[in-house]
Design a protein around this motif. Structure first.
Motif, mmCIF file in Angstrom:
data_model
loop_
_atom_site.group_PDB
_atom_site.id
_atom_site.type_symbol
_atom_site.label_atom_id
_atom_site.label_comp_id
_atom_site.label_asym_id
_atom_site.label_seq_id
_atom_site.Cartn_x
_atom_site.Cartn_y
_atom_site.Cartn_z
ATOM 1 N N ALA A 32 -74.361 64.870 29.733
ATOM 2 C CA ALA A 32 -73.035 65.414 30.033
ATOM 3 C C ALA A 32 -72.544 66.342 28.940
ATOM 4 O O ALA A 32 -71.429 66.824 28.991
ATOM 5 N N LEU A 33 -73.347 66.604 27.934
ATOM 6 C CA LEU A 33 -72.885 67.399 26.810
ATOM 7 C C LEU A 33 -72.689 68.865 27.136
ATOM 8 O O LEU A 33 -72.385 69.668 26.265
ATOM 9 N N SER A 34 -72.855 69.251 28.382
ATOM 10 C CA SER A 34 -72.489 70.605 28.774
ATOM 11 C C SER A 34 -71.094 70.653 29.382
ATOM 12 O O SER A 34 -70.582 71.718 29.692
ATOM 13 N N ALA A 35 -70.477 69.478 29.528
ATOM 14 C CA ALA A 35 -69.150 69.420 30.127
ATOM 15 C C ALA A 35 -68.106 69.973 29.172
ATOM 16 O O ALA A 35 -68.273 69.943 27.967
ATOM 17 N N LYS A 36 -67.007 70.479 29.700
ATOM 18 C CA LYS A 36 -65.935 71.037 28.892
ATOM 19 C C LYS A 36 -64.639 70.298 29.175
ATOM 20 O O LYS A 36 -63.922 70.601 30.127
ATOM 21 N N PRO A 37 -64.301 69.277 28.364
ATOM 22 C CA PRO A 37 -63.080 68.527 28.606
ATOM 23 C C PRO A 37 -61.849 69.365 28.290
ATOM 24 O O PRO A 37 -61.899 70.295 27.506
ATOM 25 N N THR A 38 -60.733 68.996 28.862
ATOM 26 C CA THR A 38 -59.493 69.690 28.581
ATOM 27 C C THR A 38 -58.739 68.967 27.490
ATOM 28 O O THR A 38 -58.977 67.792 27.206
ATOM 29 N N ASP A 54 -66.133 71.525 22.250
ATOM 30 C CA ASP A 54 -66.789 70.249 22.048
ATOM 31 C C ASP A 54 -67.262 69.687 23.384
ATOM 32 O O ASP A 54 -66.454 69.377 24.247
ATOM 33 N N ALA A 55 -68.541 69.556 23.551
ATOM 34 C CA ALA A 55 -69.071 68.888 24.730
ATOM 35 C C ALA A 55 -69.128 67.406 24.400
ATOM 36 O O ALA A 55 -69.838 66.993 23.492
ATOM 37 N N ILE A 56 -68.341 66.594 25.094
ATOM 38 C CA ILE A 56 -68.175 65.199 24.712
ATOM 39 C C ILE A 56 -68.944 64.283 25.654
ATOM 40 O O ILE A 56 -68.862 64.413 26.869
ATOM 41 N N GLY A 57 -69.709 63.372 25.107
ATOM 42 C CA GLY A 57 -70.412 62.377 25.887
ATOM 43 C C GLY A 57 -70.093 60.989 25.372
ATOM 44 O O GLY A 57 -69.787 60.815 24.193
ATOM 45 N N HIS A 58 -70.127 59.994 26.238
ATOM 46 C CA HIS A 58 -69.868 58.628 25.798
ATOM 47 C C HIS A 58 -70.466 57.663 26.805
ATOM 48 O O HIS A 58 -70.710 58.008 27.966
ATOM 49 N N SER A 59 -70.677 56.438 26.377
ATOM 50 C CA SER A 59 -71.125 55.391 27.279
ATOM 51 C C SER A 59 -69.954 54.973 28.155
ATOM 52 O O SER A 59 -68.787 55.233 27.819
ATOM 53 N N PRO A 60 -70.219 54.320 29.282
ATOM 54 C CA PRO A 60 -69.121 53.955 30.188
ATOM 55 C C PRO A 60 -68.074 53.059 29.553
ATOM 56 O O PRO A 60 -66.924 53.060 29.990
ATOM 57 N N ASN A 61 -68.451 52.304 28.524
ATOM 58 C CA ASN A 61 -67.540 51.335 27.925
ATOM 59 C C ASN A 61 -66.843 51.837 26.663
ATOM 60 O O ASN A 61 -66.219 51.058 25.947
ATOM 61 N N MET A 62 -66.929 53.147 26.381
ATOM 62 C CA MET A 62 -66.325 53.671 25.155
ATOM 63 C C MET A 62 -65.876 55.108 25.371
ATOM 64 O O MET A 62 -66.599 55.914 25.962
ATOM 65 N N LYS A 63 -64.677 55.419 24.891
ATOM 66 C CA LYS A 63 -64.207 56.795 25.005
ATOM 67 C C LYS A 63 -63.172 57.083 23.924
ATOM 68 O O LYS A 63 -62.539 56.175 23.365
ATOM 69 N N VAL A 64 -62.995 58.364 23.630
ATOM 70 C CA VAL A 64 -61.968 58.790 22.696
ATOM 71 C C VAL A 64 -60.649 58.853 23.444
ATOM 72 O O VAL A 64 -60.576 59.357 24.564
ATOM 73 N N ALA A 411 -72.549 50.647 22.662
ATOM 74 C CA ALA A 411 -71.675 51.728 23.117
ATOM 75 C C ALA A 411 -71.820 52.912 22.171
ATOM 76 O O ALA A 411 -72.269 52.765 21.033
ATOM 77 N N TYR A 412 -71.399 54.095 22.668
ATOM 78 C CA TYR A 412 -71.430 55.270 21.795
ATOM 79 C C TYR A 412 -70.450 56.332 22.274
ATOM 80 O O TYR A 412 -70.021 56.358 23.428
ATOM 81 N N PHE A 413 -70.100 57.223 21.367
ATOM 82 C CA PHE A 413 -69.323 58.426 21.641
ATOM 83 C C PHE A 413 -69.854 59.527 20.753
ATOM 84 O O PHE A 413 -70.139 59.299 19.577
ATOM 85 N N GLU A 414 -69.987 60.733 21.299
ATOM 86 C CA GLU A 414 -70.414 61.851 20.454
ATOM 87 C C GLU A 414 -69.985 63.179 21.051
ATOM 88 O O GLU A 414 -69.747 63.300 22.256
ATOM 89 N N ARG A 415 -69.867 64.159 20.158
ATOM 90 C CA ARG A 415 -69.654 65.537 20.551
ATOM 91 C C ARG A 415 -70.980 66.274 20.448
ATOM 92 O O ARG A 415 -71.915 65.817 19.812
ATOM 93 N N GLY A 416 -71.020 67.447 21.025
ATOM 94 C CA GLY A 416 -72.196 68.283 20.872
ATOM 95 C C GLY A 416 -72.177 69.002 19.542
ATOM 96 O O GLY A 416 -71.259 68.840 18.735
ATOM 97 N N PRO A 417 -73.190 69.828 19.271
ATOM 98 C CA PRO A 417 -73.255 70.558 18.003
ATOM 99 C C PRO A 417 -72.161 71.607 17.905
ATOM 100 O O PRO A 417 -71.667 72.108 18.925
ATOM 101 N N LEU A 418 -71.755 71.928 16.676
ATOM 102 C CA LEU A 418 -70.849 73.040 16.472
ATOM 103 C C LEU A 418 -71.564 74.338 16.834
ATOM 104 O O LEU A 418 -72.791 74.414 16.795
ATOM 105 N N ARG A 419 -70.813 75.346 17.164
ATOM 106 C CA ARG A 419 -71.404 76.571 17.679
ATOM 107 C C ARG A 419 -72.047 77.433 16.599
ATOM 108 O O ARG A 419 -72.736 78.407 16.917
ATOM 109 N N ARG A 420 -71.870 77.100 15.347
ATOM 110 C CA ARG A 420 -72.318 77.992 14.285
ATOM 111 C C ARG A 420 -73.635 77.555 13.657
ATOM 112 O O ARG A 420 -73.935 77.878 12.529
#
Length: 478
Positions: A32-38, A54-64, A411-420
């Motif tokens: 899901a790291l291609s998704a663009k959250p608002t 930030d492309a944000i991904g997380h397990s079903p049991n964890m979120k920011v 569980a986990y939460f992560e963002r994708g890489p920075l663009r630079r």
């Protein structure tokens, strides 16, 4: 080694309640790291950070559930967020430019209530009572908040511990500073035998040939005594040579003496140290005279021993390996599950460390993501050994090491890489405090995360009044 304290110059910048942004991923998977959250601003109406990159991904049991983005002057290219400490309804976040105080009374709407400009890497932070301590591991021109970078071979350079009064969380006040040998990369609060005194175990790399402030052989740690009612009189009272029998291999990835991080468990009379090329176990029943119990090495699997975490029973230690020093992409498809990972060691009744299993996040990261095991803490679940941990751009991971041989991610939460491209970023520290996980993202500010899982839910009833992750206290889980 302590010199007279110069007149302090403190720049305190009071800021309005920083905008809090909320973000949710449409998918729990790594793909899901291609998704663009608002992003949605709340509270003050000030401009919120743009999380669209930030492309944000997380397990079903964890979120920011909330994010407080960096505010000027802590939003520059090297204004990196660092460690965290907690007290009551407040979170304190270190930054290479100083520190921020956040009101987390409502974790879904945290807000910054004060920023203190006081440059000096890393500015790792801890709190006790009305005092806040910062670690400075960078030669500065003097001990004040107006200091500038200095030559490490200069006779006048300063590095060590800065002390602030935080009785008023919205107006922290500089109190004093203590110079320590080779500076202070990290420090750990150790309670004294009476409530009026505490000690700081100061860990730092070294030596620097030709330096008066970081002389050879640097086989010691520094112990700073702090009278709680007279913190301006804090001083170094001991420099025990706990590593005097250690052999430094110049071919190591980081051939340094000293220690990187020390975690104490006063109720058990124990401390565990991650000392670059080795791990150590100490008896700290006398806080001014720590005694080495064992030194262990693992040249095959570990590169830089970075940090240590006891389980609540005091029968295990999780040591982390900061392979690449936090600046490398070490979570790729290398097929090396022990490199840049955690090692679980059990402590025998005779106080010997016995290596058991390893844990590394199971998601393969890209070549543009710095990723390695970093700072974490226990999640207080009675009867189980569960930990949350930062992995830089690998995100935040919760894992169960109750079975020492087979740790498993929950569980986990992560963002994708920075663009630079590959650079310093991601979660520096991730700690569990009173029902939520707080993550200090190096470039994105303070994240608040919630984990909802049958294994971790019992922790929600545990309440703490203060948390310094390197100073452990029992929550009754044994």
């Amino acid at each position: 080694m302590k010199r007279p304290i110069a007149a302090a110059v403190l720049a305190v910048v009071l800021i309005p309640a920083a905008a809090c942004t909320t973000a949710e991923s449409p998918s729990p998977t790594r793909s899901a790291l291609s998704a663009k959250p608002t992003a949605t601003g709340t509270g003050t109406g000030t401009t919120v950070s743009d999380l669209s990159e930030d492309a944000i991904g997380h397990s079903p049991n964890m979120k920011v559930i909330a994010n407080v983005p960096p505010q000027a002057p802590f939003n520059g290219p090297e204004a990196w967020g660092t460690d965290l400490a907690f007290q009551g309804d407040y979170a304190f976040v270190g930054n290479y430019e100083g520190f921020t105080v956040h009101d987390i009374g409502d974790p879904t709407h945290p807000k910054a209530v004060a920023q203190v400009e006081c440059p000096g890497g890393q500015n790792d932070v801890s709190v006790s009572g009305d005092l806040l301590f910062l670690s400075i591991d960078e030669p500065r021109s003097d001990d004040t908040c107006a200091s500038t970078p200095a030559d490490p071979l200069s006779d006048s350079e300063w590095e060590g511990i800065r002390i602030f009064d935080i009785a008023d969380k919205t107006h922290p006040k500089y109190v004093s500073a203590v110079r320590t040998e080779c500076g202070s990369h990290t420090h750990t609060i150790v309670p004294g035998k009476d409530a009026g005194t505490l000690y700081l175990y100061v860990a730092s790399p070294g030596p620097i040939p030709g330096s008066k402030g970081c002389p050879e052989p640097h086989e010691n740690i520094s112990i700073v005594e702090v009278p709680m009612k007279e913190p301006a009189s804090a001083r170094v009272v001991a420099k025990p040579e706990i590593l005097k029998d250690r052999v430094i291999d110049e071919n190591e990835d980081f051939p340094s003496a000293g220690c990187h991080d020390i975690t104490v468990y006063p109720e058990k009379g124990l401390a565990a140290g991650a000392c670059f090329g080795d791990g150590i176990l100490m008896d700290v029943s006398d806080p001014v005279k720590p005694r080495l119990l064992q030194l262990v090495s693992d040249k095959e699997n570990f590169s830089i021993w970075h940090s240590a975490t006891f389980n609540d029973a005091g029968t295990k230690v999780v040591f982390s390996d900061e392979l690449g020093g936090g600046l490398a992409a070490t979570c790729g498809a290398s097929g090396e599950p022990t490199k840049g990972a955690d090692a679980v060691y059990e402590i025998t009744p005779g106080h010997e460390l016995v290596r058991r299993g390893y844990f590394k996040i199971p998601r393969i990261q890209t070549a543009d993501e710095n990723c390695v095991a970093h700072n974490g803490s226990l999640i207080p679940v009675p009867g189980r050994d569960i930990m949350v941990q930062a992995w830089y751009m690998g995100g935040v991971s919760v894992f169960d090491f109750t079975d020492s041989d087979n740790p498993k991610e929950i569980a986990y939460f992560e963002r994708g890489p920075l663009r630079r491209g590959l650079q310093l970023g991601g979660s520096w520290s991730a700690y569990y405090y009173n029902g939520y996980i707080y993550s200090s993202d190096i470039t994105k500010g303070l994240d608040v995360l919630r984990v909802d899982d049958p294994l971790t839910d019992p922790a929600k009833s545990v309440r703490m009044t203060e948390l310094n992750a390197q100073s452990q206290h029992s929550y009754g889980g044994a």
